[in-house]
Scaffold this active site. Structure first.
Site, PDB file in Angstrom:
ATOM      1  N   ASP A   5      15.212   1.399 -68.755  1.00  0.00           N
ATOM      2  CA  ASP A   5      14.094   1.317 -69.703  1.00  0.00           C
ATOM      3  C   ASP A   5      14.516   0.401 -70.844  1.00  0.00           C
ATOM      4  OD1 ASP A   5      11.992   1.766 -71.448  1.00  0.00           O
ATOM      5  OD2 ASP A   5      12.593   3.802 -71.936  1.00  0.00           O
ATOM      6  N   GLU A  65      10.363  -1.582 -79.409  1.00  0.00           N
ATOM      7  CA  GLU A  65       9.467  -0.646 -78.739  1.00  0.00           C
ATOM      8  C   GLU A  65       9.957   0.789 -78.873  1.00  0.00           C
ATOM      9  OE1 GLU A  65       7.699   1.883 -75.691  1.00  0.00           O
ATOM     10  OE2 GLU A  65       9.822   1.367 -75.917  1.00  0.00           O
ATOM     11  N   GLU A  66      11.263   1.007 -78.770  1.00  0.00           N
ATOM     12  CA  GLU A  66      11.796   2.368 -78.790  1.00  0.00           C
ATOM     13  C   GLU A  66      11.604   3.058 -80.137  1.00  0.00           C
ATOM     14  OE1 GLU A  66      12.483   3.981 -76.332  1.00  0.00           O
ATOM     15  OE2 GLU A  66      13.206   2.674 -74.736  1.00  0.00           O
ATOM     16  N   HIS A  78      15.223   8.125 -70.112  1.00  0.00           N
ATOM     17  CA  HIS A  78      15.998   8.319 -71.341  1.00  0.00           C
ATOM     18  C   HIS A  78      17.214   9.201 -71.112  1.00  0.00           C
ATOM     19  CE1 HIS A  78      13.045   6.886 -74.708  1.00  0.00           C
ATOM     20  NE2 HIS A  78      13.166   6.028 -73.713  1.00  0.00           N
TER      21      HIS A  78
END
Length: 394
Positions: A192, A226-227, A327
């Site tokens: 991711d 983004e995170e 994650h």
């Protein structure tokens, strides 16, 4: 057989750039090196781009016309941590970068990036020795307050840490531990969204190598926050009518995603995605006999969501490769990444969902879109009395 719209991705290239990106630490806020890497890949493909001040990459794959145009986005940043505290015993307390559980941090090997260099270390629970604490180890709560970094340096006191250059706010990157198996499974931290980036680069390479010009301009975006939520906010200098985010599809009980398929997210924590653009992607999958599923993500945001919250008037959708243990120590399969790359090429080469989106300021009811409409939609089985009847009963 697939249709002529599909351009076959170079899977060796996809896996090569994925492995190289996994080797580059890039927690949110520490992304300069990964930005340089992806920019170099775009230069090799001959795709022009520009950089924002902080490093978001905005590229342009030219089409036969420049309006309406579309954007596809994948993010370069990953989850990680930063130094929250330098303890008296020479250990480091951590604060998470991005939203993830400390459960997946325990036992990890890490790199701590100081102002002047890199120090290796391990993330351990506060009670890390079974010989010393016996079963008390199993009673510890799961939280970032109950783990610490043991540095591979002479650091027995806070002063020792300061002497080797440790400071509050130093970035901590977690080793990816990648493994590509003969079964086609790919396991690593930080798939991711580096796997999504690799699939997008492979799609762009397939289009460039084919020499076929898309019908409309497409703007590949590679974002860096983004995170932590901002993602594509402020990243669209063009009048983009369609925006497709690329990210992970959690494979877990209660979800419909698969490591061997691509998911079109119908909704996430920010609400439903665009009706028409999502179904355009689903039709492309069906027409090209690709393994595409629908899913809904309850605890999830994306670059597409950040663009909407920033105020962009654009249709949004989300394509996601199937990923187990998101994650955590993540796993996908080459089937999913290959399908994602194929679907991306089909989308980039497809006509716009609505040609009228080229001029939204001139939009009229005549050109406005239609969702599912039929007579029954305008009727109700519930019998509602007339207003006159209700008034007469008073």
């Amino acid at each position: 057989m697939t249709t002529a719209n599909i351009l076959e991705p170079d899977l060796n290239y996809l896996q090569k750039v994925l492995l190289e990106m996994l080797a580059i630490p890039s927690p949110t806020g520490f992304t300069d090196t990964i930005v340089r890497y992806v920019a170099e890949r775009l230069e090799e493909l001959g795709i022009p781009f520009e950089l924002t001040r902080r490093g978001t990459i905005r590229a342009t794959l030219k089409g036969k016309q420049n309006s309406p145009d579309r954007a596809v986005s994948a993010h370069l940043d990953t989850i990680g941590a930063s130094v929250r505290e330098v303890k008296d015993n020479g250990r480091l307390g951590l604060a998470a970068v991005g939203c993830w559980s400390s459960r997946f941090a325990e036992g990890s090997r890490v790199s701590v990036f100081t102002d002047n260099g890199v120090i290796r270390g391990s993330v351990l629970p506060l009670m890390a020795s079974g010989h010393a604490f016996n079963t008390a180890v199993d009673t510890m709560p799961i939280s970032w307050d109950h783990v610490e970094v043991r540095l591979d340096a002479y650091c027995a006191t806070r002063a020792d840490c300061e002497s080797v250059g440790i400071n509050i706010g130093d970035f901590v990157a977690f080793d990816p531990l990648p493994e590509f198996t003969d079964s086609g499974h790919i396991s690593a931290r930080h798939l991711d969204d580096k796997a999504g980036v690799a699939a997008l680069l492979a799609a762009l390479k397939a289009i460039v190598d084919s020499g076929v010009e898309p019908l409309i301009d497409c703007h590949p975006l590679f974002t860096i926050t983004e995170e932590t939520g901002s993602g594509a906010a402020g990243s669209l200098p063009w009048d983009v009518s369609e925006f497709v985010g690329i990210d992970i599809a959690p494979v877990a009980p209660g979800q419909h995603s698969s490591e061997h398929a691509v998911s079109v997210a119908m909704q996430d924590s920010g609400g439903p995605y665009d009706y028409h653009l999502s179904r355009h992607l689903l039709r492309l999958g069906e027409q090209n006999e690709l393994s595409v599923r629908r899913d809904l993500f309850r605890y999830y945001y994306s670059d597409a969501h950040s663009a909407i919250t920033a105020g962009y008037d654009t249709r949004t959708a989300l394509l996601a490769f199937g990923c187990d243990a998101t994650h955590g120590y993540e796993r996908t399969h080459i089937d999913s990444l290959s399908t994602l790359s194929r679907l991306l090429t089909a989308y980039i080469m497809s006509p716009p969902v609505f040609a009228s989106d080229a001029h939204p300021s001139n939009a009229s009811l005549e050109n406005f879109s239609h969702q599912l409409e039929h007579d029954a939609q305008m009727e109700s089985d519930t019998r509602v009395p007339s207003v006159d009847t209700l008034v007469g009963q008073r």
